[in-house]
Design an enzyme around this catalytic site. Structure first.
Site, PDB file in Angstrom:
ATOM      1  N   GLY A  58      -0.297  13.657  -4.764  1.00 21.24           N
ATOM      2  CA  GLY A  58      -0.634  12.862  -3.583  1.00 21.24           C
ATOM      3  C   GLY A  58      -0.167  11.424  -3.735  1.00 21.24           C
ATOM      4  CB  SER A  59      -1.531   8.382  -2.193  1.00 19.61           C
ATOM      5  OG  SER A  59      -1.642   9.001  -0.928  1.00 19.61           O
TER       6      SER A  59
END
Lengths: 459, 483
Positions: free
Chosen positions: B217-218
């Site tokens: 993810g981020s």
């Protein structure tokens, strides 16, 4: 025997000093092995080492003194060799007793029996001043042997243990077969000396072999019958094989007829084959012998190869030098203190130890056979030869069995397995050999002065 | 009769000869086969015959062999087994796992490094003992990580590194198991316990920190940012970047939105703001502009793509194969086929903290012989140069503001400037996301870099990196810094 010939014979050295030294050496090895067990297991010399060592040493000293006094010309090697083998057995039983769990080994019991065995040895030497009197008891000995063999079959006192009915219980357990072995060898010797000329007669010649006369087959068939009887009634393959082999070898020594050996072999193979067909336990042993590693046999509850394989695993783990006393797991082999004591020794003392042990046995047998060769009368020759062979034969059957050289049949490993009857019987056997070696090595009486052709009589 | 007696003597000689040959055959030729036979329980006992070395972390003995004086001489015991299970592994009757496996020869004393020791033991008749293994693990950090992660969710992993050396300070994977039940000297019991653990759908035996990969993810935006900073050294935290509400993906009809479809500032924001708020569209655009090759190269410089031995085997992380621009856009924000081990993400944070240099992570600090001599001590080793120290400084600055005023405020430690980045990774359409956090502290002189991973579904449907993972990281960093 002429005086010239007699004076040409050099005096046989008594070698008593050498014997005393060898005895001390044997006791020393045993004490060192005993200490080694303790050091290997918990880093401490066992507390009883000195007591047991000195006790054994004291007993051996008494045996030595009696021997030096009453059989001064006896073979110097037999007693130290037997002491060593017995001592190593003792140490091994002590080691197996000191396992994480109860397994039936008892060093205290074995030490007591060893002491009694040495006493028996001494008493035999004291009582039996001339072994040739045994010849007079030929048939008594034969009858005694058969009775002893039959005892375990009697109700109430006969006991069946580990599948074989070879024990009697008279307050304590006795294995009469071991004593029967001695009585029967005495009987065979006496009987064959009397009958050997008849048994050596040639009946008919078949191919290259001189066959004996058919009517002379009687005695062979009787002994064969007894052996088969033991096999069937007592389920004791080992003793059966031991007695029959012993008889055939003595028959051969007495008559020099190879035919007897062949006939004996045929009879035994025939008997064993039929037994193998009829009794599953005989067939099982044979099957296991051919392929002990087979997992089907390994896991088979009855008549399987578990015990044999455990012994072989022990031997494998021991390798060339062994794990060292007290540092292996020989107690995991079922009956490691009795039938399987040889692989147990092999695990902790390795190939090196086993070769030394086999060499000891071989030397005892060799000294016995040498006695037979040197003996001056046929009865002594036959008795000494028979006793020596039966010892070698017993070692071969049991050690060959536990190392899967031949199918496994239960027998006592002489002087090593735990058990009083066998120890006593074998110490008596050794006393007989020592007595005969004394007679054989004793120089003939020397003429006090040259009396020309006067004949020297020797009793 | 002497003739026949001699022949009998020869027969006896042959019998003894046969016995001797047979014994030689058995104990010299066949011995190996018997020794190695599975049914030979002696093999089993031998495993427990010598005192195996201890495994130590800090001042705590984690694994030791206890003398039972029984048939099984030394039994392996683990203190706080559940806490260290995935690092230590276990010493089972027929195999080993974890450090017990990788350091087996040292622990059991058969290593060539101990050959002199063994020779001395043989002569002095002392029992052979194995060497002790001292781990880099900090027991305080390990316990803090374990407790905090357990509070955060049932499944996940935490890795803490010393960014300057690569020494692993904590490594926790949940769910865990008790290694003691797999180290009992009983094949049957161990097999039963192992099979039960192996069949558990939650995979307690799996070391989630290193043995498997997840979408980061981020947190992966740190890698994308690093690539941008490396590409153009005029770029800084205040550089303006496009941040549309939805980014058109070339060749598709769908667009790429920000988290929860939110807007990102005015549509044109500073790089620092984009990272603080973890906007998707600017980083997806940056990734597409840089192109797959540059992204891949930057990833490789962080160590992504190569398996590692620490000495436990670490699965290779990957940014996936080259696809179209739409896929690259998604990869640039840590989705699509980007797959990372938590350890790899900790290494990314550590590289940023350590002026761009990635140190090779390691677990074994020292090997100590039974009598206390240090046999081997691990020297910190550079794995690669991920970025220039200038780029690292800029990235550090931005990550500090992520914690001070962005999505990761939960990672703040009073009095210490913490840098970090959260991640909330979508796994599949309807499944809950993975919650991630990577970070370091103190920013001016980093002592610890950390990665927290809470697996999908383990902390409820609303799990986010900021709310779920960041507090765990805070506890771990506090434990390492002793604050």
């Amino acid at each position: 025997m002429s005086a010239d010939a007699a004076s040409a014979v050099p005096m046989t050295p008594k070698r008593r000093g050498a014997q005393l030294f060898m005895l001390a050496f044997a006791i020393g090895i045993i004490m060192a092995a005993y200490a080694s067990v303790g050091l290997g297991m918990n880093g401490q010399v066992p507390a009883g080492m000195l007591t047991y060592g000195l006790g054994l040493g004291g007993l051996m000293l008494v045996a030595y003194l009696v021997l030096a006094k009453f059989a001064p010309w006896a073979d110097p090697l037999i007693l130290p060799l037997v002491t060593l083998v017995n001592g190593i057995g003792l140490v091994m039983i002590y080691r197996i007793e000191n396992a994480p769990y109860e397994n039936g080994a008892s060093a205290t019991q074995q030490i007591t029996w060893t002491a009694l065995g040495i006493v028996m040895f001494t008493v035999t030497l004291l009582v039996l001043r001339d072994h040739r009197v045994l010849q007079r008891f030929t048939y008594t000995a034969g009858a005694l042997g058969v009775v002893l063999l039959l005892l375990p079959l009697l109700p109430f006192i006969g006991v069946e243990l580990n599948g074989a009915r070879i024990w009697i219980n008279v307050g304590f357990s006795v294995q009469p077969g071991e004593f029967a072995k001695l009585a029967l060898v005495v009987f065979f010797a006496g009987y064959l000396v009397a009958k050997r000329n008849v048994l050596a007669l040639v009946g008919r010649r078949l191919l290259f072999i001189d066959l004996p006369r058919a009517r002379d087959l009687g005695p062979v068939l009787v002994v064969w019958g007894i052996s088969v009887g033991i096999l069937v009634l007592q389920k004791d393959l080992g003793t059966s094989l031991l007695l029959f082999g012993g008889f055939i070898s003595m028959l051969y020594i007495a008559t020099g007829r190879t035919a007897w050996v062949l006939i004996g072999l045929l009879l035994f193979v025939g008997g064993a084959f039929v037994a193998g067909q009829i009794f599953s336990h005989v067939g099982d042993r044979f099957e296991v012998w051919l392929d002990p590693g087979n997992n089907e046999f390994y896991t088979r509850a009855a008549g399987g190869s578990y015990q044999l394989m455990e012994g072989l695993f022990g031997l494998g783990s021991g390798g060339i030098l062994g794990t060292g006393l007290g540092q292996g797991h020989p107690y995991r082999i079922p009956l490691a203190f009795s039938d399987f004591i040889f692989p147990a020794v092999g695990e902790e003392l390795g190939l090196t130890g086993l070769m030394a042990l086999l060499m000891c046995y071989a030397l005892i047998v060799e000294r016995g056979l040498r006695t037979a060769l040197a003996a001056r009368d046929p009865f002594s020759k036959l008795l000494a030869g028979g006793l020596s062979f039966i010892l070698a034969w017993q070692v071969f059957i049991i050690i060959g069995g536990v190392t899967n050289l031949i199918p496994l049949t239960g027998l006592v490993t002489p002087f090593m397995s735990q058990g009083g009857s066998a120890l006593l019987a074998n110490w008596i056997l050794i006393a007989l050999l020592v007595r005969m070696s004394d007679a054989a090595r004793r120089p003939p009486p020397q003429a006090i002065q040259d009396e020309g052709l006067t004949q020297v009589m020797q009793r | 009769m002497n003739g026949t007696l001699k022949r009998v003597a020869v027969a006896c000689m042959v019998m003894f000869g046969l016995l001797m040959v047979n014994v030689n055959y058995l104990q010299a030729v066949k011995a190996e086969e018997f020794r190695e036979d599975n049914r030979n329980f002696r093999r089993f006992f031998e495993r427990y015959e010598n005192q195996r070395g201890r495994i130590i972390a800090g001042n705590e003995v984690l694994a030791e062999s206890v003398d039972t004086d029984g048939e099984i001489r030394f039994e392996r015991r683990y203190r706080n087994g559940r806490l260290y299970a995935h690092v230590l592994g276990f010493f089972a009757p027929e195999s080993e796992r974890g450090i017990e496996a990788t350091e087996n020869k040292l622990l059991d004393g058969t290593s060539a490094d101990l050959i002199v020791r063994r020779a001395v033991d043989l002569i002095t008749n002392k029992p052979t003992r194995g060497a002790d293994i001292e781990l880099t693990i900090d027991p305080r950090a390990q316990r803090a990580a374990y407790e905090a992660l357990r509070r955060a969710g049932r499944k996940g992993a935490v890795v803490a590194l010393d960014p300057k050396t690569g020494a692993i300070k904590a490594m926790v994977s949940l769910p865990t198991y008790d290694p003691n039940q797999l180290a009992v000297p009983n094949k049957g019991k161990v097999a039963q316990a192992y099979n039960k653990l192996d069949a558990d759908p939650d995979q307690p035996l799996l070391n989630r920190a290193i043995e498997t990969t997840y979408a980061p993810g981020s947190t992966f935006k740190v890698v994308t940012t690093a690539a941008l900073l490396e590409e153009d050294d005029t770029v800084g935290p205040q550089t303006l970047v496009d941040a549309p509400q939805v980014l058109d993906l070339p060749g598709t009809t769908v667009g790429l939105p920000n988290y929860a479809g939110a807007a990102c500032g005015s549509g044109r924001v500073t790089l620092q703001f984009a990272l603080e708020k973890s906007c998707n569209t600017p980083f997806a655009k940056i990734g597409m502009e840089l192109g797959y090759e540059k992204m891949k190269e930057q990833a490789a410089r962080f160590g992504i793509g190569e398996p590692l031995q620490i000495p436990l085997n670490v699965a290779a992380s990957s940014i996936g194969k080259k696809e179209d621009q739409a896929a690259l856009a998604q990869a640039s924000i840590g989705q699509r086929s980007v797959q990372m081990t938590p350890l790899q993400m900790a290494m990314v944070a550590a590289a940023v903290a350590n002026d761009g240099t990635v140190m090779k992570p390691y677990l074994v600090d020292k090997v100590v012989s039974p009598d206390g001599d240090t046999l081997d001590e691990t020297e910190p080793d550079e794995l690669s140069e991920a970025m220039s120290s200038d780029a690292a400084r800029k990235l550090r600055q931005m990550m500090v503001s992520v914690v001070s005023q962005g999505t990761a405020t939960a990672a703040q430690i009073p009095g210490i400037s913490v840098g970090g980045k959260t991640g909330t990774a979508e796994t599949s359409d309807n499944a809950p996301p993975h919650a991630w956090f990577i970070g370091f502290a103190p920013a001016e002189n980093p002592k610890v870099a950390v990665c927290v991973f809470v697996q999908s579904g383990a902390a409820g449907d609303r799990a986010t990196g900021g709310a779920t993972a960041a507090p765990v990281a805070r506890e771990v960093m506090r434990a390492v810094l002793q604050r």
